[in-house]
Scaffold this active site. Structure first.
Site, PDB file in Angstrom:
ATOM      1  CG  ASP A 233       5.256   5.486 -11.115  1.00  0.00           C
ATOM      2  OD1 ASP A 233       5.500   5.779  -9.924  1.00  0.00           O
ATOM      3  OD2 ASP A 233       5.931   4.664 -11.762  1.00  0.00           O
ATOM      4  CE1 TYR A 379      11.506   3.226  -9.352  1.00  0.00           C
ATOM      5  CE2 TYR A 379      10.760   1.360 -10.675  1.00  0.00           C
ATOM      6  CZ  TYR A 379      10.485   2.390  -9.788  1.00  0.00           C
ATOM      7  OH  TYR A 379       9.201   2.590  -9.348  1.00  0.00           O
ATOM      8  CG  HIS A 437       2.197   7.251  -6.836  1.00  0.00           C
ATOM      9  ND1 HIS A 437       2.769   8.388  -7.367  1.00  0.00           N
ATOM     10  CD2 HIS A 437       2.832   6.211  -7.441  1.00  0.00           C
ATOM     11  CE1 HIS A 437       3.706   8.062  -8.231  1.00  0.00           C
ATOM     12  NE2 HIS A 437       3.767   6.747  -8.304  1.00  0.00           N
TER      13      HIS A 437
END
Length: 461
Positions: A233, A379, A437
């Protein structure tokens, strides 16, 4: 030749020349930028800042009052809307019936054993803190019983909504003595800045590139000038940046969920989509194609990403101190990003891949540290123009040996042809049918074996 034909030939020639020139530009490597290694990210202007270079032992300790408050919050369950008829699944988000079950488990079975089992479990490895560039950085440091074996430093980096808890099952595999290898690992697992017990930046601009600098400085603080890095990630992006920017420090990188963001990689992927079997082994084509399915998934599952990339403080405020909302928001990612098919299940498939104890351990880290807002700010910084176009990472060659573990149900997959435009020394690329993931938490043995295979290749080289 008529005049029209001449003009057409001229036009085609100009377009071809322009296209070739653009291709040459995209494939011309850029130099590694010079990064500021002592940039201050703490509160204030840092004019009087004197870095405390000491390394302090840290123990996870939660007072009874905090646990009692959480217990009461879990008792005050709001009126959750019933799932729609004929939609008793995760297709509209976290199924409220399943959420009630998890809250009940959290309240009646997990919290009663917090002081005797879960907190001691989280403290099973040595924890430390140290100050890096104005930020208090937390990390786990697991040293092996090496004997006569070579000890290799290995930095493990998590992402969102993960934490150091993702690595608890792989740490003993990496550090325990083994007859199948002549080396062992000294494992360092930091909480990324703004996650868990690591302080978040007080200033705008702290994206993946700046995080890579902090992680490099942390390893030097601990005493390692040369080391391996693994990440998934956000950890995968930071791992890439560390290998790209600090090849003198990084021996090799291993990633789960490898990707390249850039024009050339996109073009290569589009070209390969026309005849996938020419670029990918036939049995691996479903990992990448058809692109239509991939784009549908992006539209369906990336809403949270857009929200966190634009208004992280808004959603962070809604989740802060709200354990039930936090559970729905975070655990939903552990369902849909582990296997898209889990969306159709009433229970979200969570316990097909993880134990509830493990999922709640990770959730507790976000709740207890109030780090949901600061973690989501990554982010906004990483997707800013400042970060996306600073240095054009795709065009800066990553020259260190690299390995990629690709899982069938992961969110992001990139074909090797596209990866090699940036990873110039991609020595290993393996595909695995089982896993999503959060692979290091779901299938730690698989990640361990893949890291081992990679490092053994390095030794042979």
């Amino acid at each position: 030749m008529g005049l029209g034909t001449q003009f057409l030939c001229l036009f085609v020639g100009c377009v071809s020349l322009a296209g070739y020139s653009y291709y040459r530009e995209l494939t011309t490597p850029l130099p590694v930028p010079t990064l500021q290694l002592d940039e201050y990210w703490g509160p204030g202007d840092g004019a009087t800042y004197q870095e405390d270079t000491s390394i302090r032992s840290f123990n996870i300790s939660v007072d009874t009052q905090t646990i009692q408050k959480l217990l009461q919050q879990l008792k005050d369950l709001p009126h959750l809307a019933q799932p729609l008829e004929n939609a008793d699944s995760f297709e509209y988000g976290f199924n409220s019936n399943r959420l009630r079950e998890i809250v009940h488990f959290w309240r009646e079975r997990y919290l009663p054993k917090w002081a005797t089992e879960r907190e001691p479990y989280l403290n099973r490895y040595p924890h430390y803190k140290t100050q890096i560039q104005g930020l208090d950085i937390h990390y786990i440091h697991a040293r092996p019983d090496a004997g006569k074996r070579t000890v290799l430093p290995l930095l493990l980096l998590h992402g969102w909504p993960g934490s150091v808890r993702e690595f608890y099952d792989i740490i003993p595999l990496l550090t325990a003595p083994s007859t199948e290898r002549e080396f062992t690992f000294e494992v360092i697992v930091p909480s990324l800045s703004g996650f868990g017990w690591s302080q978040g930046s007080a200033k705008v601009g702290f994206g993946g590139q700046k995080m890579a600098v902090v992680m490099r400085n942390l390893m030097e603080r601990i005493g390692h000038k040369r080391f391996f890095v693994h990440g998934g990630d956000w950890g995968a992006l930071i791992t890439d940046m560390m290998g790209t920017y600090f090849p003198d420090n990084v021996i090799g990188i291993h990633q789960s969920g490898c990707g390249v963001i850039g024009t050339l990689a996109t073009w290569k992927t589009m070209i390969a989509s026309v005849a996938p079997s020419l670029f990918v082994e036939k049995r691996h084509v479903p990992y990448y194609f058809p692109l239509g399915s991939y784009f549908r998934e992006i539209l369906l599952e990336s809403g949270y990403m857009h929200l966190q990339a634009t208004k992280p403080d808004t959603i962070g405020t809604a989740l802060l101190g709200n354990p039930i909302g936090l559970a729905a928001y975070i655990l939903e990612k552990f369902s849909t990003q582990t296997d898209r098919a889990f969306r159709k299940l009433p229970d979200g498939g969570l316990e097909r891949a993880f134990s509830l104890d493990a999922l709640l351990d990770n959730l507790m880290i976000y709740y207890l540290t109030d780090s949901i807002t600061t973690s989501q700010r990554l982010y906004a910084e990483a997707f800013s123009k400042r970060e996306l176009f600073a240095g054009e990472l795709e065009r800066i060659p990553n020259l260190v040996p690299a390995a990629c573990a690709k899982f069938r149900h992961d969110v992001l997959q990139t074909i090797d042809w596209a990866l090699r435009g940036h990873y110039h020394n991609l020595v290993q690329s393996n595909h695995f049918e089982d896993g999503g993931h959060f692979s290091v938490m779901q299938v730690p043995e698989v990640i361990y074996r893949d890291i081992l295979e990679f490092v053994k290749k390095m030794f042979k080289g």
